[in-house]
Structures are given as C-alpha cells and as structure tokens.
Design a protein around this motif. Structure first.
Motif, PDB file in Angstrom:
ATOM      1  N   MET A   1      26.207  16.537  49.613  1.00  0.00           N
ATOM      2  CA  MET A   1      26.103  17.467  48.488  1.00  0.00           C
ATOM      3  C   MET A   1      26.235  16.730  47.153  1.00  0.00           C
ATOM      4  O   MET A   1      25.700  17.160  46.130  1.00  0.00           O
ATOM      5  N   ALA A   2      26.960  15.610  47.190  1.00  0.00           N
ATOM      6  CA  ALA A   2      27.178  14.872  45.934  1.00  0.00           C
ATOM      7  C   ALA A   2      25.999  13.994  45.569  1.00  0.00           C
ATOM      8  O   ALA A   2      25.937  13.486  44.450  1.00  0.00           O
ATOM      9  N   VAL A   3      25.054  13.825  46.503  1.00  0.00           N
ATOM     10  CA  VAL A   3      23.958  12.879  46.266  1.00  0.00           C
ATOM     11  C   VAL A   3      23.197  13.133  44.963  1.00  0.00           C
ATOM     12  O   VAL A   3      23.040  12.212  44.154  1.00  0.00           O
ATOM     13  N   PRO A   4      22.740  14.388  44.697  1.00  0.00           N
ATOM     14  CA  PRO A   4      21.976  14.594  43.458  1.00  0.00           C
ATOM     15  C   PRO A   4      22.778  14.231  42.210  1.00  0.00           C
ATOM     16  O   PRO A   4      22.257  13.591  41.287  1.00  0.00           O
ATOM     17  N   THR A   5      24.065  14.585  42.195  1.00  0.00           N
ATOM     18  CA  THR A   5      24.898  14.280  41.028  1.00  0.00           C
ATOM     19  C   THR A   5      25.095  12.779  40.880  1.00  0.00           C
ATOM     20  O   THR A   5      24.973  12.224  39.782  1.00  0.00           O
ATOM     21  N   LEU A   6      25.399  12.110  42.008  1.00  0.00           N
ATOM     22  CA  LEU A   6      25.585  10.665  41.969  1.00  0.00           C
ATOM     23  C   LEU A   6      24.341   9.996  41.404  1.00  0.00           C
ATOM     24  O   LEU A   6      24.423   9.089  40.585  1.00  0.00           O
ATOM     25  N   TRP A   7      23.196  10.470  41.860  1.00  0.00           N
ATOM     26  CA  TRP A   7      21.939   9.887  41.418  1.00  0.00           C
ATOM     27  C   TRP A   7      21.752  10.098  39.920  1.00  0.00           C
ATOM     28  O   TRP A   7      21.392   9.184  39.192  1.00  0.00           O
ATOM     29  N   ARG A   8      22.045  11.320  39.445  1.00  0.00           N
ATOM     30  CA  ARG A   8      21.880  11.605  38.013  1.00  0.00           C
ATOM     31  C   ARG A   8      22.804  10.728  37.167  1.00  0.00           C
ATOM     32  O   ARG A   8      22.398  10.188  36.142  1.00  0.00           O
ATOM     33  N   VAL A   9      24.045  10.571  37.616  1.00  0.00           N
ATOM     34  CA  VAL A   9      25.005   9.749  36.875  1.00  0.00           C
ATOM     35  C   VAL A   9      24.538   8.291  36.832  1.00  0.00           C
ATOM     36  O   VAL A   9      24.546   7.640  35.782  1.00  0.00           O
TER      37      VAL A   9
END
Lengths: 261, 267
Positions: free
Chosen positions: A6-14
């Motif tokens: 679930m954290a993948v999209p956020t990690l990628w954006r950061v």
C-alpha cells in the motif's frame, strides 16, 4: 507485507520528488561515470592498426556504448548512504519509520533512472554522430533477454553495494574495503576490458562471478557474446545475495543497537 | 583580507600549517593499509588494458609500452598530489561554506587561500607517489635514461600541470560560494581528469584540445613524459606556461570575488 504494497505509490512519489529537488546534483553525478568513454578512446586507438581478438573499432564503440548505458541503468549509491547513516547515527531515525530504509533507498535508486536516461541521450547521440556504425539491430530474442539481464544486473549491483555498506556495522574502513572491491570489479566485470580480451582461463572463471553478473552479462547478451546460461547465473547470484543481505541486516541491526546508538 | 605577509613569515605560517595537517591526518592510521590495496588496485587497473594492448601491437598513436608507462607514472604522481594535498583541503572549504566554519578561517590574519589550501593532507596517498616513482623507473628502464635537463623540464611541466588542475579545483570551489548544491562538480572534474591516464595522442580532435586547454590534465601527464623522451618543443612548453598561469590568475580572481560575496551560513 500488505502494508508495504500500500505504501508503494507514496514511496515512489517521495523518491521522485527527491530526485526532482536535487536534479542538478543528480545530473552531475550521472556525468561523472565517464570512464567507459575514456576506455573507448584507448581501445579505439589500439584497434586502428587492426582488430584485437576479433574486436575492431566498431565492435569497441558498440561495446563501450552499451557498457555505458548498462552502467548508468544499474547505478546505485546505497553503499555511501548506508555507511554514512551507520557511522553518523542518522540510521536511528530511519529505523523508526514503518518502511525499511533499504526499501526506501531502492525506490530512490529507481527514481533516478529517468534522469540517467535523459543524460544518456546526448552522450549516445554524440557517439552515434562520431561513429554511425554504433547503431545496430540485434537478433530479436536478444532484446527481451537483454532487458531481463539488465534488471538482474541492477539487482546484483544494488545488493553488493548494500552488503558493503553494512560492513560499516562491523568495521571503520568499510568504504576502503569497497574501493578495493571496486578495483577487482573493474577487472572482472568487463568495465575496462571486454571479457573476450582477458586471458582464456581468467575469463572462463570470471563469467560466473558476481562482478560480471552486475555489468558485463547484459552487455554481452545484447552484443551476441553471452546467452541464457549467463543470465541464469545472474539469477542465482540475486537469490544468494538476497539471502546474505537478509542475514547481514538482521545481525547488523542487532549490533548497531548494542553499540548504544 | 589582511595585508600581504612578508616572505619569512609566510614560510613560518606554511610550515606550521603543514605540521598541524600532518599530525591531524596521522591520528587515523588504519586507513593506510587499506589505501595501499586501493592504490595497488588502481595501478593494475591502468596497466592491465595497456598490457593487453601492447601484447598485441608494438605502438599505439605513436607511443610504445615503455613510453606509455611514463605517462601512467606521471598520472599517478598527479593523482597523488591532487588526492593527497589539494582535494582534502578544497573539499573542506565546501563543507566550511555549508556549515559556516569558513568564518573562522577568514578571521585569521593570513591570506585565506593559503590557509584554505594547506590545512589538511591525506598521507595515505603516498602509496600512489611510491607507485608512480616505480612505474616511471620501469618505463625509463626501457627507454633509456635522459639527461638532467630533460628531468628538470619534466618536473617543471608536472608542476605547471598540477598548478593548472589546482586552479580548476579552486574555480569549482568558488562556484559553491554561490551554489552550494553543485559542490559535487569536483567529482566530475576528477572523472574528467581520469582521461589523463593515457598518452594524449590517443584522443583526437576536440577531445585532445579539451584535455590540453580546458581541463589540461595532459600538461601534468603526457607532456612531462614527452620531456623525458626529448620530444618536447618550445611551442608546447609555452602553451603549458600560458595555460597554467592563465588558469591560476583566473582562479585567484574568482576566489577574491567569491570571498567578497561570502555572507556566512547564518546570515
């Protein structure tokens, strides 16, 4: 595990935002990997008189162009980051986050790839303008195999760097040890000298070492000097190094805590 | 800026700075052994491709194996001086600008560039110098011993080349007074200087001009080798002097300008 996905999209954006914020530095770092061009200049001059072991000027130009591309796509810097984090203690706040710092670095490393491609365009363009024969059409099946091989090379390069970075849990001189490794790597990876030009016995052994798996294998796959067997060896190294990474991380973290950081 | 100090005082200051720098560096001795292996690895990484090439052909771009060894040797000597004396100092200046310690350096009653360039040494680079002398000796064993004048000319060119590279480093450092973010430009400079490891004649066209005028690392590597071989002419020598003095003057001007615009990290 589900939380990580679930954290993948956020990690990628950061990670992407970080790369955009530090774009000037990033481009300078990328440009510093010019050694393949320096090597090409030497080998090209050496091949004027005639081919060396079947390598003519065109072969060298292709070889070092592909080497430069693969080197860029597989570039990592986790060894410096991890070494600094362990020695300065900045690893402690990173450990408080719900996502493993290694995973975060992996995302950052991947987010740098678009910048790398952007810098590669003028470099490769310049090489093509200098020597149009650099362009060639590989056999169809080699292209997907090259893609897989490059991905595996990225994994091997990143895992090896992460392991050397973790040496900082145990030694003060982790970066020095990594520099010694880098010299060995440059001989046996194909970075400064194509595998085919090393003495027969050496190259037969070097083909199966992780040095070659992290750079030379994809280059030789695309240029028709390696195939499925070498890619299989790469996959085995990824599995072995991942196991080692897990072991080193769990032990290292325990030791890090014990030091009192 | 203070008034320029007189010559004896300058010497006292320089030797005191050098002593402190050496004492500081010698606190960290384990690095010495590791640097020995790193240095050895670097030498082999340069010689291995040359050995493979000269095993198959007698000469490349007009240079044979022994003559190329001379270039390699001067390249190592250049790296030893840059890595051991220049990089640790100018790298520290960037840190000083970022963190604000530059203020303390500017308060001292001596020329800031002098202090900033002599504060630190990395003695482990001495291995590169040892290797360099060995490789040059190996090359001279094959080419035959030149006369004293050739040695003097080679040494002078080496110094000119190093002065030019130091000046380029200083120019890059000056940029970080305005753009702290691009301080890694110095690593790019180091990467470009790596091209000096081969005889400059293997580069053609723009690349050769670049390595003799813009990033004139060839001045410190190929040209001293040419001097030892007795192949140096007046034009090359004059070019070396003009390029290195020009770069030094430019860097000194940029440094003074940069200091004037320095506003400290806190203000």
């Amino acid at each position: 595990m589900r939380i990580l996905w679930m954290a993948v999209p956020t990690l990628w954006r950061v990670a992407v935002a970080g790369m955009v914020a530090y774009r000037a530095e990033m481009v300078i770092w990328i440009l510093s990997a010019t050694l393949p061009l320096v090597m090409l200049a030497l080998w090209d001059a050496a091949a004027i008189a005639g081919p060396l072991e079947g390598f003519g000027q065109t072969d060298f130009a292709r070889y070092f162009t592909v080497t430069m591309i693969v080197r860029q796509l597989t570039g990592a810097w986790i060894v410096w980051e991890l070494n600094y984090a362990v020695r300065s203690g900045t690893l402690s706040p990173q450990l408080l986050r719900p996502v493993n710092p290694l995973v975060y670095n992996l995302f950052e490393t991947l987010a740098a790839i678009p910048w790398r491609l952007l810098v590669l365009i003028p470099l490769v363009g310049g090489l093509v303008a200098w020597r149009p024969e650099v362009l060639f059409v590989p056999e169809g099946w080699r292209v997907p195999l090259f893609g897989i091989s490059t991905l595996l090379a990225f994994a091997v390069a990143w895992l090896v760097q992460a392991l050397f970075g973790m040496l900082a849990f145990w030694f003060d001189q982790a970066m020095g040890i990594f520099s010694v490794h880098f010299a060995l790597w440059s001989f046996f990876s194909g970075y400064i000298i194509p595998m085919a030009l090393l003495p027969e016995g050496v190259s037969r052994l070097a083909r199966w070492l992780p040095f070659y798996s992290s750079l030379g294998a994809p280059v030789d796959v695309l240029l028709g000097r390696a195939g499925g067997l070498e890619v299989g060896a790469q996959a085995l190294w990824v599995v072995a190094l991942s196991g080692l990474l897990h072991l080193a991380w769990t032990r290292g973290i325990r030791r890090y805590g014990a030091v009192g950081a | 800026m203070s008034a320029p100090p007189n010559a004896p005082r300058l010497w006292t200051v320089c030797s005191a700075l050098a002593r402190v720098a050496l004492m500081n560096a010698l606190q960290y001795r384990e690095g010495f052994l590791v640097e020995f292996f790193v240095g050895t690895g670097n030498v082999v990484a340069i010689l291995l491709p040359l050995a493979v090439i000269f095993d198959r052909s007698a000469s490349v771009a007009g240079w044979n194996w022994d003559q190329s060894l001379l270039v390699t040797g001067f390249f190592l000597l250049q790296s030893a001086v840059m890595g051991g004396l220049v990089e640790p100092n100018l790298g520290a200046v960037v840190e000083g600008i970022r963190a604000g310690q530059m203020d303390y350096l500017l308060l001292r009653p001596v020329d800031a560039q002098l202090v900033a360039s002599t504060q630190r040494v990395a003695p482990a680079k001495v291995w590169d110098a040892v290797a360099a002398v060995g490789v040059i000796g190996w090359g001279l064993h094959g080419t035959g011993l030149p006369d004293l004048g050739a040695f003097a000319a080679a040494f002078a060119l080496l110094l000119a080349g190093i002065l030019a590279m130091y000046s380029l480093w200083l120019l890059v450092i000056c940029l970080s007074f305005w753009f702290v973010r691009v301080d890694n430009l110095r690593y790019l400079l180091g990467a470009v200087a790596d091209a000096g490891r081969w005889p400059v004649d293997i580069y053609r066209g723009v690349a050769r001009v670049f390595l003799t005028v813009v990033v004139p690392v060839a001045l410190a590597t190929s040209w001293p080798a040419l001097a030892l071989l007795g192949r140096l002419d007046v034009a090359l020598t004059a070019q070396a002097i003009v390029v290195s003095c020009g770069l030094f003057a430019l860097s000194r001007w940029a440094w003074l300008r940069a200091l004037r615009s320095y506003t400290s990290a806190s203000s």
